[in-house]
Write a protein that holds these residues in place. Structure first.
Motif, PDB file in Angstrom:
ATOM      1  N   ILE A 841       2.570 -17.087  -0.852  1.00 62.10           N
ATOM      2  CA  ILE A 841       2.838 -15.518  -0.536  1.00 62.10           C
ATOM      3  C   ILE A 841       3.454 -15.556   0.812  1.00 62.10           C
ATOM      4  CG2 ILE A 841       1.595 -13.429  -0.123  1.00 62.10           C
ATOM      5  CD1 ILE A 841      -0.508 -14.353  -1.739  1.00 62.10           C
ATOM      6  N   SER A 842       4.756 -15.400   0.675  1.00 57.31           N
ATOM      7  CA  SER A 842       5.580 -15.533   2.096  1.00 57.31           C
ATOM      8  C   SER A 842       5.258 -14.301   2.847  1.00 57.31           C
ATOM      9  CB  SER A 842       6.996 -15.401   1.590  1.00 57.31           C
ATOM     10  OG  SER A 842       7.548 -14.321   1.130  1.00 57.31           O
ATOM     11  N   ASN A 843       5.895 -14.294   4.199  1.00 60.59           N
ATOM     12  CA  ASN A 843       5.608 -13.247   5.115  1.00 60.59           C
ATOM     13  C   ASN A 843       6.471 -12.188   4.640  1.00 60.59           C
ATOM     14  OD1 ASN A 843       4.178 -15.113   6.842  1.00 60.59           O
ATOM     15  ND2 ASN A 843       5.895 -15.443   8.295  1.00 60.59           N
ATOM     16  N   VAL A 844       7.405 -12.308   3.883  1.00 62.56           N
ATOM     17  CA  VAL A 844       8.385 -11.075   3.369  1.00 62.56           C
ATOM     18  C   VAL A 844       7.421 -10.379   2.616  1.00 62.56           C
ATOM     19  CG1 VAL A 844      10.336 -10.342   1.886  1.00 62.56           C
ATOM     20  CG2 VAL A 844      10.662 -12.093   3.894  1.00 62.56           C
ATOM     21  N   MET A 845       6.614 -11.051   1.806  1.00 65.72           N
ATOM     22  CA  MET A 845       5.912 -10.413   0.733  1.00 65.72           C
ATOM     23  C   MET A 845       4.856  -9.769   1.480  1.00 65.72           C
ATOM     24  SD  MET A 845       5.968 -13.677  -2.250  1.00 65.72           S
ATOM     25  CE  MET A 845       4.594 -12.879  -3.167  1.00 65.72           C
ATOM     26  N   TRP A 846       4.254 -10.288   2.385  1.00 61.60           N
ATOM     27  CA  TRP A 846       3.079  -9.720   2.857  1.00 61.60           C
ATOM     28  C   TRP A 846       3.339  -8.395   3.690  1.00 61.60           C
ATOM     29  CZ3 TRP A 846      -1.651 -10.317   1.639  1.00 61.60           C
ATOM     30  CH2 TRP A 846      -2.033 -11.569   1.333  1.00 61.60           C
ATOM     31  N   ARG A 847       4.551  -8.359   4.194  1.00 59.78           N
ATOM     32  CA  ARG A 847       4.909  -7.447   4.682  1.00 59.78           C
ATOM     33  C   ARG A 847       5.555  -5.979   4.142  1.00 59.78           C
ATOM     34  NH1 ARG A 847      11.469  -7.841   6.123  1.00 59.78           N
ATOM     35  NH2 ARG A 847      11.342  -7.759   4.011  1.00 59.78           N
ATOM     36  N   ASN A 848       5.992  -6.393   2.889  1.00 57.36           N
ATOM     37  CA  ASN A 848       6.395  -5.412   1.921  1.00 57.36           C
ATOM     38  C   ASN A 848       4.982  -5.068   1.145  1.00 57.36           C
ATOM     39  OD1 ASN A 848       8.946  -5.939   2.101  1.00 57.36           O
ATOM     40  ND2 ASN A 848       9.145  -7.274   0.469  1.00 57.36           N
ATOM     41  N   VAL A 849       4.006  -5.676   0.894  1.00 57.98           N
ATOM     42  CA  VAL A 849       2.671  -5.319   0.376  1.00 57.98           C
ATOM     43  C   VAL A 849       1.803  -4.248   1.274  1.00 57.98           C
ATOM     44  CG1 VAL A 849       0.446  -6.023  -0.471  1.00 57.98           C
ATOM     45  CG2 VAL A 849       2.341  -7.242  -1.078  1.00 57.98           C
ATOM     46  N   MET A 850       1.925  -4.890   2.575  1.00 55.71           N
ATOM     47  CA  MET A 850       1.208  -3.911   3.489  1.00 55.71           C
ATOM     48  C   MET A 850       1.691  -2.602   3.821  1.00 55.71           C
ATOM     49  SD  MET A 850      -1.288  -6.005   3.634  1.00 55.71           S
ATOM     50  CE  MET A 850      -2.243  -4.413   4.615  1.00 55.71           C
ATOM     51  N   ALA A 851       2.972  -2.652   3.720  1.00 55.75           N
ATOM     52  CA  ALA A 851       3.660  -1.002   3.895  1.00 55.75           C
ATOM     53  C   ALA A 851       3.463  -0.226   2.789  1.00 55.75           C
ATOM     54  CB  ALA A 851       5.379  -1.417   3.964  1.00 55.75           C
ATOM     55  N   GLN A 852       3.665  -0.803   1.674  1.00 54.95           N
ATOM     56  CA  GLN A 852       3.427   0.004   0.562  1.00 54.95           C
ATOM     57  C   GLN A 852       2.094   0.487   0.253  1.00 54.95           C
ATOM     58  OE1 GLN A 852       5.877   1.419  -1.336  1.00 54.95           O
ATOM     59  NE2 GLN A 852       7.621   0.583  -0.247  1.00 54.95           N
ATOM     60  N   ALA A 853       1.295  -0.414   0.280  1.00 50.86           N
ATOM     61  CA  ALA A 853      -0.163  -0.202  -0.069  1.00 50.86           C
ATOM     62  C   ALA A 853      -0.725   0.670   1.349  1.00 50.86           C
ATOM     63  CB  ALA A 853      -0.944  -1.581   0.168  1.00 50.86           C
ATOM     64  N   VAL A 854      -0.353   0.671   2.474  1.00 51.61           N
ATOM     65  CA  VAL A 854      -0.942   1.746   3.392  1.00 51.61           C
ATOM     66  C   VAL A 854      -0.200   2.851   3.221  1.00 51.61           C
ATOM     67  CG1 VAL A 854      -0.532   2.154   5.875  1.00 51.61           C
ATOM     68  CG2 VAL A 854      -1.032   0.004   5.324  1.00 51.61           C
ATOM     69  N   TYR A 855       1.040   3.243   2.723  1.00 49.99           N
ATOM     70  CA  TYR A 855       1.609   4.500   2.397  1.00 49.99           C
ATOM     71  C   TYR A 855       0.824   5.010   1.156  1.00 49.99           C
ATOM     72  CZ  TYR A 855       4.785   7.699  -0.041  1.00 49.99           C
ATOM     73  OH  TYR A 855       5.296   8.774  -0.667  1.00 49.99           O
ATOM     74  N   GLN A 856       0.418   4.257   0.209  1.00 50.02           N
ATOM     75  CA  GLN A 856      -0.032   4.764  -0.888  1.00 50.02           C
ATOM     76  C   GLN A 856      -1.618   4.997  -0.550  1.00 50.02           C
ATOM     77  OE1 GLN A 856      -0.021   2.315  -4.443  1.00 50.02           O
ATOM     78  NE2 GLN A 856       2.406   1.874  -4.013  1.00 50.02           N
ATOM     79  N   ILE A 857      -2.121   4.276   0.062  1.00 41.59           N
ATOM     80  CA  ILE A 857      -3.610   4.775   0.551  1.00 41.59           C
ATOM     81  C   ILE A 857      -3.745   6.031   1.273  1.00 41.59           C
ATOM     82  CG2 ILE A 857      -5.522   4.299   2.114  1.00 41.59           C
ATOM     83  CD1 ILE A 857      -4.771   1.139   1.371  1.00 41.59           C
ATOM     84  N   VAL A 858      -2.731   6.201   2.460  1.00 42.21           N
ATOM     85  CA  VAL A 858      -2.757   7.378   3.129  1.00 42.21           C
ATOM     86  C   VAL A 858      -2.318   8.496   2.238  1.00 42.21           C
ATOM     87  CG1 VAL A 858      -1.427   8.661   4.879  1.00 42.21           C
ATOM     88  CG2 VAL A 858      -2.037   6.308   5.270  1.00 42.21           C
ATOM     89  N   VAL A 859      -1.319   8.570   1.308  1.00 40.69           N
ATOM     90  CA  VAL A 859      -1.094   9.571   0.440  1.00 40.69           C
ATOM     91  C   VAL A 859      -2.020   9.930  -0.403  1.00 40.69           C
ATOM     92  CG1 VAL A 859       0.472  10.771  -1.241  1.00 40.69           C
ATOM     93  CG2 VAL A 859       1.478   9.317   0.903  1.00 40.69           C
ATOM     94  N   LEU A 860      -2.627   9.071  -1.014  1.00 39.99           N
ATOM     95  CA  LEU A 860      -3.776   9.404  -1.945  1.00 39.99           C
ATOM     96  C   LEU A 860      -5.050  10.014  -1.372  1.00 39.99           C
ATOM     97  CD1 LEU A 860      -3.475   6.264  -4.263  1.00 39.99           C
ATOM     98  CD2 LEU A 860      -2.368   8.567  -4.475  1.00 39.99           C
ATOM     99  N   LEU A 861      -5.411   9.320  -0.159  1.00 36.22           N
ATOM    100  CA  LEU A 861      -6.737   9.994   0.438  1.00 36.22           C
ATOM    101  C   LEU A 861      -6.461  11.306   1.042  1.00 36.22           C
ATOM    102  CD1 LEU A 861      -7.806   6.610   2.453  1.00 36.22           C
ATOM    103  CD2 LEU A 861      -8.864   7.674   0.427  1.00 36.22           C
TER     104      LEU A 861
END
Length: 986
Positions: A841-861
């Protein structure tokens, strides 16, 4: 005795001759044979075949020399089988059919494949599935009891349906993968065997070998059936596959003529007559006692992903437990309300059935969180991408024998390739001939005595053959042998049969990669002659004289030896393989005392230059590897000048390049100290005059330096290096069976360009799995966080059990299928190799995962806690918006996952129709879930505006991904470094 029965069975019209082979029970056997023969109709053919198989197979299995001698040895058995040692069987359809009917076919029953039901049962063994089924059963029971069958089945029934879909898709995927692997296994075991039929050498499938066939055996070949040695020289067989002992067994027509199916030829060459095939062989007996291993092959990456899955599952279990505890506490303290605002638990006033039903619902919600948290799609993604890649690679002339090779090839940093047949076409032709100091390119004007000696040297010292008909001439053997034989026939008018009739071969020194020459001792006209053939500089070193054009013998002083060396170097610099012939009269006593052919004082007969042109496109393929950061090294047995010339032609070396340290000979590399080898091995581009040990040493050194090494090879001598390498690539056409069995991937067309294709697919497999990991982690992080926060703060989970199961189904299975079938892109060859120690799991993947996950969490909450007020909708519509927006986010994020680093996520989308189709199916199914299956999915219909909101929320992930990819990331893993350190690697 059994051989006579065989002869009667196959050719009953010929007269019987029992006197030569009657056993002590001759009267009894004689009467039985006469009865069978006189029947003429052979009504008991099957019974006769059983008797024949029993006696012949036991004769070989028990190595019964006494019984064999009663049958006049191997040639007596061959004669009774109506087999000519020189011309073999007739091989026509009628003959083959009769032999197969009598003795069976050379096939083994494959172990039964796992049925679809097996995979369904395996899916049911998942503990979370069992808990969900229990919850569904309880929910169904209480629902029907409270609301009746008409409406009470919705909650429990919907969970049942969702679980059924998950199990079905999982079972179908695993079942198809199992069938695909079984199919490839059968293909990999179907090898070609050289047999003699009607006097002509031809290649047939190992499954088409029949009793009576004369099989030609050379170094590295697999013995295809049980049989008897009938002719050959210096034949040695490795019987370790049968006996477990590593000793090499000498095969001799008098002392040990027995050969067993499954063994390997270690040295020499010869012919055998087949006496037993298929299940009647010793190998067949062993196969019948072996049951299929129940464990499937698990690749290293699958193993790593299973550990990753386990760890994420444990995290999901912890979150689910916290949600369970929080919801239980809130329920029993009266802090939860139903749809009408009434507290669900009022102490003793609440019915027991209502309490149990509510508790079951809470447990189901908690268990469903575990189901979603466990990314079972990760192993599924590996399975799908490997199955898809294996199928596509087969179409691209690469047969995968070991699944792990697909993924490991993506990490390769170095390729050690041989030359002949891989970089070159292996279609050799003699283009130059030197006799003395005269060169001939067409025609030969030399003395008759020299021509006669050359005919002997070519026709007797060879493992090849010539088959001549009235219309054409066919040559068999290795490409080098065929080139020399065709030259001898065309330029010298050699008649191989005539040469053999005039000489008796007394002893043979077979060619191997260590000696790089072969020799033969022959008797002609009461005189003994030695002929040697092999690498020019090695044969020259054995010579003290040479023949001139008239056949006169001249001394070879230092000056003339230097001139011959210049001739050899000149041919090598022109990319010609230089082969020399030498001869001398010999003393037979030398063979009797030393058991070896004389090597000193030879007379040089001549030199031939053999051209083996480079394959079209090989230079481009080498450049592609170098562009991709993969170092290509050529390891060859040719001399240094030929090796340099071919390396320049192929692009491994460049004209004008400083060759200091780039080109070495095997002996020099071998003489280095361990420290010197480690220092210089990376700089080496070409190794000439190499031995198998040199190749193995290079692979070991490169691996110790951290390289992921791929090795190509085709000979038995390549087996140690193929096994030692991270990825062994054998040649499907010229490769021996030992080489193929030692390899991970078989290159079916022997072309280096196919090696590059394998490299692309290997990187594609690794890249596709990384894409799915990124996609799956985003889903898991968002779902877990939203449900946990909502449960702790509001006492409810916005995503129900059925909805989470649905998300799990379409995201795990359909998502894996969509991302696992991406084909190799050019960009994959623009990166440096992943190597042995790169983080999965590369740094690029972590960056993409966290960005999208945070966006989805905020919108859904925001939707969860403010959706009713912001959009003016009911709670059920709000919950549907949360569910629908969550799915739409995943649909759009699936496009983002296609490109880990590139901002244009639509590049090449038109080429992947399967991806577009899967996304389309996902959207259609989601519309059906929301609009038509309201009761099943616990959703409310949405109007166009609400659908637009959900699609808009999902679509915003595209510009977000574009912006996020502008953020640079450090090389060192910065997130999860400790947690995921054990999953680092290729």
């Amino acid at each position: 005795m059994s051989a006579i029965i065989t002869g009667l069975l196959l050719h009953h019209h010929e007269p019987m001759h029992f006197h030569a082979s009657i056993t002590p029970n001759k009267k009894k056997w004689h009467k039985a044979f006469a009865a069978i023969y006189c029947s003429r109709a052979f009504l008991s053919t099957t019974a006769v075949a059983v008797v024949v198989d029993h006696h012949l197979s036991h004769l070989v299995k028990n190595k019964n020399l006494l019984q064999l001698s009663l049958l006049k040895g191997p040639h007596g058995v061959a004669a009774a089988l109506k087999t000519n040692p020189l011309h073999g069987i007739t091989g026509d359809d009628q003959d083959l059919a009769a032999r197969k009917t009598a003795f069976g076919t050379n096939t083994y029953p494959f172990p039964p494949s796992k049925t679809f039901l097996h995979f369904v049962i395996e899916a049911f063994k998942d503990p979370t599935i069992l808990i969900l089924l229990a919850c569904a059963a309880l929910s169904l029971g209480f629902g029907i009891k409270e609301h009746g069958i008409k409406e009470g089945w919705y909650d429990g029934g919907s969970i049942f349906v969702a679980v059924f879909l998950v199990i079905s898709v999982s079972a179908v995927s695993n079942f198809r993968q199992s069938r695909q692997f079984d199919k490839l296994s059968k293909i990999s075991s179907n090898v070609l065997i050289e047999v003699v039929r009607s006097g002509r050498r031809q290649e047939v499938s190992i499954y088409d070998v029949v009793v009576g066939d004369v099989v030609c055996l050379n170094i590295g070949d697999q013995v295809p059936a049980d049989g008897l040695f009938i002719e050959g020289h210096s034949l040695q067989v490795d019987e370790s596959s049968m006996t477990g002992e590593s000793d090499i067994v000498d095969v001799d027509i008098r002392a040990n003529p027995f050969l067993f199916s499954g063994t390997k030829v270690a040295d020499g060459y010869g012919k055998m007559v087949v006496t037993s095939v298929g299940m009647d062989t010793l190998w067949g007996e062993m196969m019948s006692r072996i049951s299929k291993d129940d464990t499937d092959e698990e690749t290293p990456l699958q193993s790593r992903l299973n550990k990753l899955t386990s760890s994420i599952g444990k995290l999901g279990l912890a979150v689910a437990f916290l949600v369970l505890v929080v919801l239980m506490i809130r329920y029993f303290t009266g802090n939860t309300e139903d749809e009408n605002g009434v507290r669900e638990f009022n102490g003793k006033r609440t019915k027991a059935d209502d309490v149990i039903n509510s508790v079951v619902g809470i447990v189901a919600a908690a268990v469903t969180i575990v189901v979603v948290a466990i990314p079972e799609g990760l192993p599924l993604a590996v399975t799908l991408t490997l199955a898809y890649s294996m199928k596509r690679m087969m179409a691209d002339q690469s047969m995968v024998r070991k699944l792990s090779a697909c993924e490991t090839m993506g990490s390769a940093t170095t390729i050690c390739t041989d030359k002949t047949g891989t970089l070159t076409m292996n279609k050799m032709m003699v283009t130059k001939f030197w006799l003395g100091k005269e060169c001939f390119e067409e025609g030969m004007n030399v003395g008759r005595s020299v021509v006669e000696l050359l005919r002997e040297g070519v026709g007797l010292n060879t493992t090849g053959g010539v088959y001549a008909s009235d219309e054409w001439v066919e040559f068999s053997g290795s490409p080098t042998e065929k080139a020399i034989l065709s030259w001898a026939v065309a330029e010298m008018g050699m008649d191989m049969e005539e040469v053999k009739r005039g000489c008796e071969i007394l002893h043979v020194e077979a060619f191997n990669s260590e000696k790089k020459r072969s020799g033969v001792l022959v008797k002609r006209d009461h005189e003994f002659h030695v002929h040697w053939k092999g690498a020019a500089e090695m044969i020259l070193a054995m010579c003290s004289h040479y023949y001139d054009l008239e056949g006169n013998k001249k001394g070879l002083d230092d000056e003339e030896r230097l001139q011959f060396n210049h001739i050899i170097q000149g041919m090598a610099a022109s990319s010609l393989r230089c082969i020399a012939f030498a001869h001398k009269q010999s003393d037979e006593m030398n063979l009797e005392t030393e058991k070896k052919i004389e090597e000193d004082g030879m007379i040089l007969l001549g030199l031939v230059g053999i051209k083996d042109p480079c394959r079209p496109g090989v230079k481009k393929a080498v450049e592609d590897c170098q562009y991709a950061g993969v170092d290509v090294k050529m390891i060859t047995g040719d001399n240094v000048f030929t090796a340099k010339a071919i390396a320049v032609e192929c692009g491994i070396l460049r004209l004008g390049q400083d060759l200091d340290g780039c080109v070495v000979e095997g002996a020099e590399f071998r003489s280095y100290t361990d420290e010197e080898r480690m220092e210089r091995v990376e700089a080496i581009r070409v190794m000439a005059r190499s031995s198998p040990l040199d190749k193995l040493l290079m692979v070991q050194c490169l691996k110790r330096l951290g390289h992921v090494v791929a090795v190509t090879g085709d000979g038995t001598n390549d087996a140690p290096a193929l096994k030692e390498a991270d990825i062994g690539l054998s040649m499907g056409i010229q490769g021996t069976e030992v080489a193929k069995e030692s390899s991970d991937i078989v290159i079916m067309d022997d072309n280096f360009a196919s090696v590059v294709t394998v490299l692309k697919w290997g990187r594609c497999v690794y890249n596709n799995i990384q894409k799915f990991i990124q996609f799956q982690l985003t889903v898991n992080v968002a779902a877990l966080t939203v449900n946990f926060v909502a449960a702790v703060s509001a006492g409810e989970v916005p995503l129900t059990a059925v909805q989470l199961l649905w998300v799990n189904l379409i995201m795990d299975t359909l998502g894996a299928l969509a991302l696992a079938t991406e084909r190799p892109a050019r960009e994959l060859m623009e990166k440096r190799p992943v190597g042995r120690h790169e983080a999965l799991i590369s740094n690029v993947m972590w960056r993409n995962v966290m960005a999208q996950a945070v966006y989805q969490i905020v919108v859904l909450l925001v939707l969860q806690f403010g959706g009713e007020g912001v959009f003016g909708v009911s709670e059920k519509v709000k919950n549907t918006l949360v569910f629908n927006a969550f799915v739409m986010c995943q649909v759009f994020n699936e496009f983002n996952a296609r490109k880990l680093e590139k901002r244009n996520v639509f590049e090449g989308l038109h080429k992947n129709k399967l991806f577009v189709g899967i996304v389309g199916v996902t959207v259609v199914l989601q519309v059906v879930m929301v609009e038509l299956l309201n009761k099943f999915a616990d959703t409310e219909r949405l109007n166009l505006g609400e659908w637009g909101i959900c699609v808009g929320i999902g679509a915003l992930s595209w510009p977000l991904a574009w912006l996020v990819k502008l953020i640079p990331v450090p090389q060192r893993p910065f997130f999860g470094y400790v947690c995921f350190k054990r999953w680092r690697g290729a």
